[in-house]
Design an enzyme around this catalytic site. Structure first.
Site, mmCIF file in Angstrom:
data_model
loop_
_atom_site.group_PDB
_atom_site.id
_atom_site.type_symbol
_atom_site.label_atom_id
_atom_site.label_comp_id
_atom_site.label_asym_id
_atom_site.label_seq_id
_atom_site.Cartn_x
_atom_site.Cartn_y
_atom_site.Cartn_z
ATOM 1 N N ARG A 97 0.846 -1.197 0.000
ATOM 2 C CA ARG A 97 0.000 0.000 0.000
ATOM 3 C C ARG A 97 0.876 1.239 0.000
ATOM 4 O O ARG A 97 1.938 1.262 0.654
ATOM 5 C CB ARG A 97 -0.845 -0.030 1.278
ATOM 6 C CG ARG A 97 -1.762 1.154 1.515
ATOM 7 C CD ARG A 97 -2.963 1.097 0.648
ATOM 8 N NE ARG A 97 -4.056 1.940 1.120
ATOM 9 C CZ ARG A 97 -5.041 2.336 0.322
ATOM 10 N NH1 ARG A 97 -5.087 1.997 -0.952
ATOM 11 N NH2 ARG A 97 -6.033 3.061 0.796
ATOM 12 N N THR A 362 -8.832 2.048 -9.662
ATOM 13 C CA THR A 362 -8.439 0.776 -9.051
ATOM 14 C C THR A 362 -8.716 -0.341 -10.048
ATOM 15 O O THR A 362 -9.639 -0.245 -10.859
ATOM 16 C CB THR A 362 -9.250 0.547 -7.749
ATOM 17 O OG1 THR A 362 -9.057 1.663 -6.891
ATOM 18 C CG2 THR A 362 -8.832 -0.705 -7.011
ATOM 19 N N THR A 380 -4.139 0.049 -7.140
ATOM 20 C CA THR A 380 -4.869 1.319 -7.218
ATOM 21 C C THR A 380 -3.935 2.526 -7.358
ATOM 22 O O THR A 380 -2.771 2.463 -6.935
ATOM 23 C CB THR A 380 -5.718 1.498 -5.939
ATOM 24 O OG1 THR A 380 -6.528 2.668 -6.053
ATOM 25 C CG2 THR A 380 -4.877 1.606 -4.685
ATOM 26 N N ASN A 382 -5.943 5.229 -6.604
ATOM 27 C CA ASN A 382 -7.086 5.833 -5.934
ATOM 28 C C ASN A 382 -8.137 6.316 -6.927
ATOM 29 O O ASN A 382 -8.883 5.508 -7.433
ATOM 30 C CB ASN A 382 -6.694 6.915 -4.932
ATOM 31 C CG ASN A 382 -7.864 7.227 -4.002
ATOM 32 O OD1 ASN A 382 -8.746 6.398 -3.841
ATOM 33 N ND2 ASN A 382 -7.905 8.404 -3.413
ATOM 34 N N ASP A 404 -7.370 8.695 0.922
ATOM 35 C CA ASP A 404 -8.011 7.592 1.658
ATOM 36 C C ASP A 404 -7.838 7.744 3.169
ATOM 37 O O ASP A 404 -8.410 6.979 3.942
ATOM 38 C CB ASP A 404 -7.476 6.235 1.189
ATOM 39 C CG ASP A 404 -8.319 5.663 0.054
ATOM 40 O OD1 ASP A 404 -9.462 6.116 -0.116
ATOM 41 O OD2 ASP A 404 -7.837 4.769 -0.657
ATOM 42 N N SER A 433 -7.998 1.307 3.368
ATOM 43 C CA SER A 433 -8.455 0.935 2.029
ATOM 44 C C SER A 433 -9.725 0.104 2.123
ATOM 45 O O SER A 433 -10.050 -0.441 3.183
ATOM 46 C CB SER A 433 -7.360 0.114 1.347
ATOM 47 O OG SER A 433 -7.819 -0.416 0.119
ATOM 48 N N SER A 434 -10.425 -0.003 1.001
ATOM 49 C CA SER A 434 -11.573 -0.914 0.911
ATOM 50 C C SER A 434 -11.240 -2.107 0.024
ATOM 51 O O SER A 434 -12.099 -2.967 -0.205
ATOM 52 C CB SER A 434 -12.773 -0.195 0.294
ATOM 53 O OG SER A 434 -13.152 0.875 1.108
ATOM 54 N N GLY A 455 -13.460 1.568 -4.809
ATOM 55 C CA GLY A 455 -13.527 2.132 -3.462
ATOM 56 C C GLY A 455 -14.422 1.336 -2.529
ATOM 57 O O GLY A 455 -14.402 0.105 -2.493
HETATM 58 N N1 GLY Z 1 -8.172 3.766 -3.197
HETATM 59 C C1 GLY Z 1 -9.292 2.923 -2.982
HETATM 60 C C2 GLY Z 1 -9.080 1.986 -1.842
HETATM 61 O O1 GLY Z 1 -7.945 1.685 -1.502
HETATM 62 O O2 GLY Z 1 -10.044 1.547 -1.260
#
Ligand code: GLY
Length: 578
Positions: A97, A362, A380, A382, A404, A433-434, A455
């Site tokens: 990440r 993403t 991603t 983002n 985020d 993050s999601s 997202g």
């Molecule tokens: N940037 C989208 C996520 O990491 O959820």
């Protein structure tokens, strides 16, 4: 020359063998790859056909995706991966990440909230190249250099612009006017490249050649690192880039019906929320409900609301904040949460804890191979074109992952998500993050690989697609196609895809839901291994330019023939779904 022509011809054939989304699942006897970046599918499919494993294929596809959809992911961004190794039967997760630079403070963003969305201060230290390298070091079977070749070919010779690509650039072209390098490379005279345009990115091809030569540290030290520091006005410094490290993490593990769920831990919220929701839903016989009925939508939406309430209140980077992971994924907690469900109305807010986007940067790749290796990668930058900055001379688009983080309880990010101190900016911290790259195992072996872009919508898309297979016995493609909905607690509204009939909408409104229609809720990319049929199935999500890359290298068996199959022997005659 003759040889070159032959190679190009073979590549074109292979590329067309990757299939776009349809009503029937893709099938393969020897492996399956599914990705939201259709033009990149052939890269990994070719790797599998040439004897590479699932991890090799995912790495090749991830780099090809950076070229084909540079607005969604790339080497200027980050990634998560959940991997299962057939060799030792273990599953693990990789956190590559993006990370807040050493100079990033919560105070700066609270005072300058606009700067977290785009531009230099929205950029977090990228991790994608080191992530791909770490995966290769641990699991790769083909030379690193080979895995970069499809991406280099696509960047230097061009990628044909398809509808998704055209529409995305059309949507953001106006916003690129203050970012001349991105505008120069990604638009044609400031407008979206027309359908069929051959999109060539020579600077990105050069950067990929550098990565091919230098490996994992290619962006950490050297000329590209210096250019990134310069392009961000030292918001991301050369020291930030040199210090960046990926982290191997114990995945989130849960169970649902007869399956084991293995998903991404913090700094993703995805794995925790997925397991939390499945725990609650395991108390109900979903298969006895009408799929898509108001009763079904209400139960799942209530479950989503409760899980997303926790996301906003207590989730963040567990290296910086004590996230109560064990509690959140426990059955005891699921019992407490299930008791809050009201079949006649809305779940009430809890007193002890303290929102849908039009952008998405993403991508997702699901791969499972004939040896039983499996990998889910979600990567991603983002939002679309991330920070909107392209590093001059490199073709690399930098992420805006700082967005985020949460910068105040009432200040929603691009996904409408709010947060708490758990997800406040701090130097070296990773934003929540999601992304939910997930493996589903049965008897210790991977039978499903799934994930999605978009997202906060990711988590709802993954949840519903898994339920469609496990509870409703949908095939891979039907499971992906079925209409979806999403609730994320705040804003307090239920987002639904257009296919839901008017009676269902009216009933949901009478239960207190404010409805909002949204044409696309995630893009779930599902690869399935069916041990009974000894077949691989693929569901590519037509909500995006998704494709499957099915692998069929072994000869077609006669109906009566018994084939060797990932540790078992099966007859394939009954394999075709109804
Ligand atoms: N940037 C989208 C996520 O990491 O959820």
């Amino acid at each position: 020359m003759k040889k070159l022509i032959l190679i190009l011809f073979v590549s074109t054939l292979v590329s067309e063998a990757a299939l776009a989304a349809s009503f029937e699942p893709a099938w393969g006897r020897d492996g399956m790859l599914v990705t939201s970046v259709g033009p990149a599918a052939w890269a990994g499919q070719q790797v599998l056909e040439n004897g590479g494993n699932a991890i090799d294929a995912a790495i090749a596809t991830a780099f090809a995706a950076a070229v084909a959809h540079p607005f969604s992911s790339g080497v200027g961004g980050g990634m998560f991966a959940v991997v299962h190794s057939a060799a030792d039967g273990t599953s693990t997760s990789l956190d590559a990440r993006e990370t807040a630079p050493a100079g990033a403070t919560a105070e700066f963003y609270t005072k300058n909230p606009g700067s977290i969305r785009s531009g230099a201060r929205s950029v977090a230290v990228p991790g994608m190249v080191q992530g791909a390298w770490a995966l290769h070091q641990k699991y790769g079977s083909m030379p690193w250099e080979k895995l970069l070749e499809p991406a280099i070919k696509m960047a230097s010779e061009g990628v044909r612009v398809e509808i998704w690509h055209h529409n995305v650039v059309k949507r953001v072209a106006e916003r690129l006017k203050d970012f001349p390098e991105t505008r120069r490379i990604q638009t044609v005279d400031g407008m979206a490249p027309p359908l069929g345009w051959n999109h060539v990115q020579p600077e990105l091809a050069e950067s990929l050649r550098w990565i091919q030569k230098k490996g994992g540290k290619a962006l950490a030290v050297g000329p590209i690192a210096a250019k990134i520091a310069k392009a961000t006005g030292n918001a991301v410094t050369e020291l930030d880039l040199a210090r960046y490290e990926v982290k191997w993490r114990e995945p989130i593990r849960g169970s649902y019906r007869d399956y084991e769920i293995v998903s991404m831990p913090p700094p993703s919220s995805g794995g925790i929320l997925l397991v939390q929701m499945l725990n609650i839903l395991s108390r109900y016989d979903l298969s006895a409900m009408n799929h898509g009925s108001s009763e079904y939508v209400h139960l799942l939406a209530s479950t989503m609301k409760m899980a997303f309430e926790d996301r906003a209140g207590i989730l963040g980077d567990s290296d910086f904040y004590d996230v109560p992971v064990e509690k959140l994924i426990s059955m005891a907690y699921a019992d407490q949460q299930a008791a809050r469900f009201d079949p006649r109305g809305q779940v009430k807010a809890r007193s002890d804890h303290a929102q849908v986007p039009d952008d998405d940067g993403t991508t997702h790749i699901s791969v499972i191979d004939k040896h039983g290796n499996a990998i889910a990668i979600t990567q991603t930058i983002n939002t679309l074109f991330g920070s909107k900055i392209t590093v001059p001379g490199t073709g690399i688009v930098l992420n805006n992952e700082m967005d985020d983080f949460s910068i105040g309880p009432e200040l929603a990010n691009s996904w409408g998500a709010t947060g708490s101190t758990a997800n406040m900016v701090a130097p070296g911290k990773r934003p929540l993050s999601s992304m939910t790259p997930t493996l589903v195992l049965q008897d210790g072996k991977p039978v499903m690989v799934i994930g999605s872009p978009m997202g906060t919508l990711i988590i709802s898309a993954v949840l519903q697609t898994l339920i469609n297979v496990i509870d409703f016995d949908f095939d891979a493609q039907r499971a992906v196609n079925a209409p979806r909905f999403h609730h994320q607690w705040k804003p307090d509204r239920l987002t639904i895809e257009p296919e839901f009939p008017v009676e269902v909408r009216e009933r949901l409104q009478s239960l207190g839901y404010e409805l909002r229609e949204f044409s696309i809720i995630g893009a779930a990319e599902l690869a399935v291994f069916d041990p009974d049929a000894c077949m691989f199935w693929g569901g590519a999500d037509g909500r995006r330019d998704s494709r499957t890359g099915a692998v069929n290298t072994s000869p077609v068996p006669r109906p009566s023939e018994t084939v060797q199959c990932v540790g078992t022997s099966r007859n394939t005659a009954e394999a075709v779904p109804d």
